[in-house]
Scaffold this active site. Structure first.
Site, PDB file in Angstrom:
ATOM      1  N   GLY A 173       2.979   8.851 -10.741  1.00  0.00           N
ATOM      2  CA  GLY A 173       3.657   8.853 -12.034  1.00  0.00           C
ATOM      3  C   GLY A 173       2.882   8.119 -13.097  1.00  0.00           C
ATOM      4  N   PHE A 174       1.739   7.512 -12.717  1.00  0.00           N
ATOM      5  CA  PHE A 174       0.861   6.811 -13.647  1.00  0.00           C
ATOM      6  C   PHE A 174      -0.533   7.414 -13.545  1.00  0.00           C
ATOM      7  CE2 PHE A 174       4.308   3.923 -12.826  1.00  0.00           C
ATOM      8  CZ  PHE A 174       4.513   3.253 -14.031  1.00  0.00           C
TER       9      PHE A 174
ATOM     10  N   SER B 164       4.839   5.474  -1.276  1.00  0.00           N
ATOM     11  CA  SER B 164       4.684   5.616  -2.724  1.00  0.00           C
ATOM     12  C   SER B 164       5.973   6.057  -3.405  1.00  0.00           C
ATOM     13  CB  SER B 164       3.572   6.625  -3.042  1.00  0.00           C
ATOM     14  OG  SER B 164       2.322   6.166  -2.590  1.00  0.00           O
TER      15      SER B 164
ATOM     16  N   HIS C  69      -4.384  13.025  -2.791  1.00  0.00           N
ATOM     17  CA  HIS C  69      -4.308  12.602  -1.391  1.00  0.00           C
ATOM     18  C   HIS C  69      -5.134  13.508  -0.478  1.00  0.00           C
ATOM     19  CE1 HIS C  69      -1.077   9.525  -1.689  1.00  0.00           C
ATOM     20  NE2 HIS C  69      -0.868  10.162  -2.822  1.00  0.00           N
TER      21      HIS C  69
ATOM     22  N   GLY D 261       4.835   1.895  -7.827  1.00  0.00           N
ATOM     23  CA  GLY D 261       4.911   0.933  -8.913  1.00  0.00           C
ATOM     24  C   GLY D 261       3.901   1.164 -10.021  1.00  0.00           C
TER      25      GLY D 261
ATOM     26  N   ASN E 114       1.072  12.575  -5.629  1.00  0.00           N
ATOM     27  CA  ASN E 114       2.296  11.792  -5.774  1.00  0.00           C
ATOM     28  C   ASN E 114       1.981  10.617  -6.685  1.00  0.00           C
ATOM     29  OD1 ASN E 114       4.636  10.351  -5.639  1.00  0.00           O
ATOM     30  ND2 ASN E 114       4.382   9.693  -3.522  1.00  0.00           N
TER      31      ASN E 114
ATOM     32  N   GLU F  85      -5.979  12.968   2.522  1.00  0.00           N
ATOM     33  CA  GLU F  85      -5.586  12.889   3.937  1.00  0.00           C
ATOM     34  C   GLU F  85      -4.698  14.044   4.357  1.00  0.00           C
ATOM     35  OE1 GLU F  85      -2.210  11.071   1.769  1.00  0.00           O
ATOM     36  OE2 GLU F  85      -4.386  10.906   1.604  1.00  0.00           O
TER      37      GLU F  85
ATOM     38  N   CYS G  79      -5.234   7.370  -4.982  1.00  0.00           N
ATOM     39  CA  CYS G  79      -3.973   7.279  -5.708  1.00  0.00           C
ATOM     40  C   CYS G  79      -3.848   5.946  -6.449  1.00  0.00           C
ATOM     41  CB  CYS G  79      -2.809   7.539  -4.757  1.00  0.00           C
ATOM     42  SG  CYS G  79      -1.255   7.904  -5.607  1.00  0.00           S
ATOM     43  N   PHE G  80      -3.018   5.029  -5.984  1.00  0.00           N
ATOM     44  CA  PHE G  80      -2.920   3.710  -6.613  1.00  0.00           C
ATOM     45  C   PHE G  80      -4.289   3.041  -6.630  1.00  0.00           C
ATOM     46  CE2 PHE G  80      -1.131  -0.613  -7.142  1.00  0.00           C
ATOM     47  CZ  PHE G  80      -0.159  -0.359  -8.091  1.00  0.00           C
TER      48      PHE G  80
END
Length: 380
Positions: free
Chosen positions: A308-309, A55, A354, A238, A306, A356, A264-265
């Site tokens: 940024g979006f 990431s 996260h 991204g 972690n 994990e 996350c993403f």
């Protein structure tokens, strides 16, 4: 990025932000030049997991902890096969690592992998600047790569921005692979790799899940070819606004009402699949000490972040979506950013952080058990 792996201890280096602010220090790791998005991580430990987290692709990570590298680098803790950060910024790196598992120093590992870094700068001042001005493009220059400041600034401003970047396929596996269940196999999960960390399929394997890790470009047909009991969408780098392929796959999973879990993403992909928007945070959440509240139970968890979006979803109401009712399940207590989503009419949920725990606290490990419960319920 151009690098040299020669010793860097006394080589001058300069960090240049796109707004013109500069910091001078010493080269750390490889000598050369690199560009990326400047972000800061508040974790005091876990630097090896941070460096190898996909990431962080195309990001220059500033460590807020002043002492970094104390325990060296071992062969057990990496979350992927390589370091993914574009550059690394530390204040006071350890001169001599000390840990029974250490195989080499962090400086040696950065040089070996060609990662350009800088040390000896005021990381507190840099972090405050990023917090107030926002994450921005940055360049690190060292050795013979030290032109005048005007030239360095121009090069930084020519670097690509993170907003609009489609990066998942650059870090994901190119071929499907299988992580076998530990002990008796109970379930099969298709995991769409958008930048997956190694510990994530391991956490599922610990629960008797055979994990088929698929490329980021996988189609719905690829997902269902493994006859999954559940589908997982991973973390990754991204801008989620560019991830139309994974969104289409997730919508097919939702249409079939297959148990679904995203991290996350994957949380941002679920948000888009449900019809919500996404947006770029000013400076993001990065570190292993972020407080999140489960809005269902009121419990507060300390979690690893972690991102940024974030997902733009209403916090205080249930939303009607094409796949049933959905609500925000978790929020960050620092800024009320959406940290989790769940559907109320089918077995699907996600979190922005996260669970994990690699590195980080284990407060949210129960989420993997929740995923197992959804698959058990679907079989019943």
């Amino acid at each position: 990025m151009t690098t040299s792996t020669r010793g860097a201890a006394k080589v001058p280096a300069v960090l240049v932000l796109e707004d013109g602010r500069t910091f001078r220090g010493r080269a750390y790791g490889a000598v050369g030049v690199t560009f990326g998005e400047a972000v800061f991580s508040t974790g005091m430990t876990g630097y090896q997991e941070t460096l190898t987290d996909p990431s962080y692709h195309r990001q220059v990570v500033v460590m807020t902890a002043p002492h970094v590298g104390n325990t060296g680098v071992n062969d057990e803790d990496p979350e992927s096969k390589r370091i993914w950060v574009s550059g690394y910024v530390v204040r006071d790196p350890a001169r001599v690592p000390s840990n029974w598992r250490s195989r080499r120093s962090l400086d040696e590992e950065l040089r070996h992998q060609g990662v350009v870094g800088i040390s000896g700068i005021d990381t507190r001042a840099l972090t405050r600047h990023l917090r107030e001005s926002g994450a921005m493009r940055v360049g690190i220059f060292s050795g013979s790569a030290l032109p005048d400041e005007g030239t360095m600034l121009a090069e930084v401003r020519q670097a690509p921005e993170m907003k609009g970047a489609n990066l998942a396929a650059e870090v994901a596996t190119k071929e499907t692979y299988v992580v076998p269940a530990i002990g008796a196999k109970r379930f099969t999960v298709a995991a769409v790799d958008l930048g997956i960390k190694g510990m994530t399929p391991h956490r599922m394997a610990e629960r008797g899940i055979e994990v088929h890790v698929l490329p980021a470009t996988a189609t719905a047909e690829d997902v269902y070819a493994v006859n999954p009991d559940g589908v997982f969408f991973s973390n990754g780098p991204g801008d989620p606004a560019t991830a139309d392929g994974p969104v289409a796959v997730m919508r097919e999973v939702l249409a079939r009402k297959t148990p679904l879990f995203g991290i996350c993403f994957g949380n941002q992909i679920l948000g888009r699949a449900l019809g919500f928007g996404t947006y770029k945070l000013k400076y993001g959440h990065r570190g292993i000490n972020q407080p999140v509240q489960d809005r269902t139970t009121g419990k507060v968890e300390v979690t690893a972040h972690n991102h940024g979006f974030a997902v733009d979803a209403p916090l205080d109401q249930v939303s009607d979506t094409p796949y049933g009712r959905a609500e925000v399940s978790h929020v960050c207590l620092n800024d009320n950013v959406v940290e989790g989503l769940q559907l109320l009419d089918q077995p699907a949920f996600s979190v922005q952080y996260h669970p994990e725990a690699a590195a980080g606290p284990h407060d949210a490990a129960y989420l993997f058990d929740r995923f197992v419960s959804l698959m058990e319920g679907q079989r019943a």
